[in-house]
Design an enzyme around this catalytic site. Structure first.
Site, PDB file in Angstrom:
ATOM      1  N   LYS A  50       4.843 -10.116   9.404  1.00 34.28           N
ATOM      2  CA  LYS A  50       4.298  -9.042  10.062  1.00 34.28           C
ATOM      3  C   LYS A  50       2.551  -9.092  10.414  1.00 34.28           C
ATOM      4  CE  LYS A  50       3.642  -4.425  11.702  1.00 34.28           C
ATOM      5  NZ  LYS A  50       2.264  -4.385  10.951  1.00 34.28           N
ATOM      6  N   GLN A  81     -10.636  -2.655   1.930  1.00 32.92           N
ATOM      7  CA  GLN A  81     -10.046  -3.259   2.960  1.00 32.92           C
ATOM      8  C   GLN A  81     -10.042  -2.320   4.357  1.00 32.92           C
ATOM      9  OE1 GLN A  81      -5.949  -4.241   1.421  1.00 32.92           O
ATOM     10  NE2 GLN A  81      -5.367  -3.690   3.425  1.00 32.92           N
ATOM     11  N   HIS A 105       8.914  -3.238   3.772  1.00 39.07           N
ATOM     12  CA  HIS A 105       8.645  -3.582   2.294  1.00 39.07           C
ATOM     13  C   HIS A 105       9.955  -4.154   1.477  1.00 39.07           C
ATOM     14  CE1 HIS A 105       5.571  -0.448   3.511  1.00 39.07           C
ATOM     15  NE2 HIS A 105       4.704  -1.341   3.385  1.00 39.07           N
ATOM     16  N   MET A 134       0.818  -1.222   0.179  1.00 42.81           N
ATOM     17  CA  MET A 134       0.072  -0.005  -0.015  1.00 42.81           C
ATOM     18  C   MET A 134       0.914   1.143   0.063  1.00 42.81           C
ATOM     19  SD  MET A 134      -3.353  -0.914   2.151  1.00 42.81           S
ATOM     20  CE  MET A 134      -2.913  -0.756   3.786  1.00 42.81           C
ATOM     21  N   GLY A 135       2.116   0.806  -0.287  1.00 40.76           N
ATOM     22  CA  GLY A 135       3.174   2.161  -0.429  1.00 40.76           C
ATOM     23  C   GLY A 135       3.719   2.697   0.922  1.00 40.76           C
ATOM     24  N   ARG A 162       2.129   2.874   9.400  1.00 40.38           N
ATOM     25  CA  ARG A 162       1.593   3.566  10.364  1.00 40.38           C
ATOM     26  C   ARG A 162       2.525   4.215  11.581  1.00 40.38           C
ATOM     27  NH1 ARG A 162      -2.806  -0.478   9.130  1.00 40.38           N
ATOM     28  NH2 ARG A 162      -4.367   0.650   8.191  1.00 40.38           N
TER      29      ARG A 162
HETATM   30  P1  AMP Z   1       1.391  -2.726   3.649  1.00 37.75           P
HETATM   31  O1  AMP Z   1       2.015  -1.802   2.580  1.00 37.75           O
HETATM   32  O2  AMP Z   1       1.290  -2.252   5.111  1.00 37.75           O
HETATM   33  O3  AMP Z   1       0.150  -3.520   2.922  1.00 37.75           O
HETATM   34  O4  AMP Z   1       2.525  -4.082   3.346  1.00 37.75           O
HETATM   35  C1  AMP Z   1       2.790  -4.676   2.277  1.00 37.75           C
HETATM   36  C2  AMP Z   1       3.613  -5.739   2.502  1.00 37.75           C
HETATM   37  O5  AMP Z   1       4.788  -5.715   3.221  1.00 37.75           O
HETATM   38  C3  AMP Z   1       2.808  -7.028   3.296  1.00 37.75           C
HETATM   39  O6  AMP Z   1       2.782  -8.170   2.866  1.00 37.75           O
HETATM   40  C4  AMP Z   1       3.201  -6.771   4.884  1.00 37.75           C
HETATM   41  O7  AMP Z   1       3.343  -7.930   5.683  1.00 37.75           O
HETATM   42  C5  AMP Z   1       4.891  -6.475   4.371  1.00 37.75           C
HETATM   43  N1  AMP Z   1       5.254  -5.518   5.748  1.00 37.75           N
HETATM   44  C6  AMP Z   1       4.880  -4.565   6.097  1.00 37.75           C
HETATM   45  N2  AMP Z   1       5.787  -4.201   7.204  1.00 37.75           N
HETATM   46  C7  AMP Z   1       6.626  -5.262   7.637  1.00 37.75           C
HETATM   47  C8  AMP Z   1       7.524  -5.570   8.315  1.00 37.75           C
HETATM   48  N3  AMP Z   1       8.006  -4.644   9.286  1.00 37.75           N
HETATM   49  N4  AMP Z   1       8.511  -6.541   7.776  1.00 37.75           N
HETATM   50  C9  AMP Z   1       8.383  -7.286   7.042  1.00 37.75           C
HETATM   51  N5  AMP Z   1       7.322  -7.145   6.159  1.00 37.75           N
HETATM   52  C10 AMP Z   1       6.395  -6.247   6.327  1.00 37.75           C
END
Ligand code: AMP
Length: 276
Positions: free
Chosen positions: A146, A58, A34, A27-28, A184
């Site tokens: 995570k 979501q 990431h 989600m950037g 966040r």
């Molecule tokens: P999001 O942008 O929050 O939807 O995250 C995108 C991807 O990055 C998802 O698969 C998350 O689980 C992964 N991700 C987010 N934070 C972490 C982290 N601290 N360590 C490993 N993967 C992460």
């Protein structure tokens, strides 16, 4: 690095892409968490695609969709430096055009914990991941531990609908003091940032207790809750010690267990988990 905004353009790019193709959905507002997924994808595939899409379906009606942090310029710079080939950054209208009316509901694994506290959340996640897999057709798709429950939901989705991607789960990346990286975290003020350490402390306590021979999961949940409740800025959504595959709450721990939690620190809702 090619930046693609429409499904039809992606289809065109796919035809010329070397395989295997790895996809990292995000989600950037990218951080090292990431980027660890991106680097793993870069190591394992001839072509790497990263999607950036803040998926409105979501988020619940009272959640932080409008406040969700965004910084496309910095994201593109990080992805360019990491040698990403394709960035798919569609608009909400491209993903959900007028008349869109299909939802993917991942049964029991999607209904517990996050599913219970964020009704409709995993329906939104499963639907958009299903669409991304259909658009990008990756050989491998990368997710972070995570979001442990999300990984389980997507593995179920991928198997049940024969979507054919290999789902690769990568370890959680943390700050030196233990806080799991999250887009966040930017919303935490300095006091809240300090308070946020209770999540990692509670997970550490769970691990220590199990390693010292405590097998009663409720004892462990209780100790985790007490650590979090001791912090005045923290409010528990849930604390769980569950089966790592089904997420059913455990009573007696006989093998591995997953400790999970969602905690509000001020207005920011944080989740974390640890295999114990
Ligand atoms: P999001 O942008 O929050 O939807 O995250 C995108 C991807 O990055 C998802 O698969 C998350 O689980 C992964 N991700 C987010 N934070 C972490 C982290 N601290 N360590 C490993 N993967 C992460």
């Amino acid at each position: 690095m090619k930046i693609i905004k429409s499904v039809s353009e992606f289809r065109e790019a796919y035809k010329n892409a070397d395989k295997p193709l790895g996809l990292v959905p995000t989600m950037g507002f990218l951080h090292e968490g990431h980027m660890s997924l991106v680097r793993r994808a870069r190591d394992e595939n001839a072509t790497v695609a990263v999607s950036i899409f803040v998926n409105p379906t979501q988020f619940g009606p009272n959640e932080d969709l409008l406040d969700y942090p965004r910084d496309m310029e910095s994201d593109l710079a990080m992805l360019g430096n990491a040698g990403v080939d394709l960035v798919f950054a569609p608009s909400a209208n491209e993903i959900y055009p007028p008349g869109f009316d299909t939802q993917v509901d991942v049964g029991s694994i999607g209904s517990r914990l996050e599913g219970e506290h964020r009704p409709g959340h995993f329906k939104g996640v499963a639907t958009v991941v299903c669409k991304l897999l259909a658009i990008v057709r990756p050989d491998r798709c990368y997710f972070g531990q995570k979001d442990a429950q999300q990984c389980l939901v997507i593995q179920r989705l991928n198997a049940d609908l024969n979507l054919g991607a290999e789902i690769v789960v990568c370890p959680t990346i943390r700050e030196p003091d233990g806080l799991a990286l999250s887009s966040r975290n930017i919303n935490l003020n300095p006091d809240e940032r300090k308070a946020s350490l209770v999540l990692y402390q509670a997970l550490g306590k769970a691990k220590d207790m199990l390693e010292s021979g405590e097998k009663d999961a409720e004892e462990i949940r209780g100790a985790m809750r007490r650590i979090i409740e001791h912090e005045p800025l923290a409010e528990i959504d849930y604390v769980s010690v569950a089966d790592p595959f089904t997420l059913e709450e455990l009573n007696e721990i006989s093998g591995e267990a997953l400790a999970l939690m969602a905690v509000r620190i001020g207005k920011t809702r944080l989740i974390d988990n640890m295999m114990i």
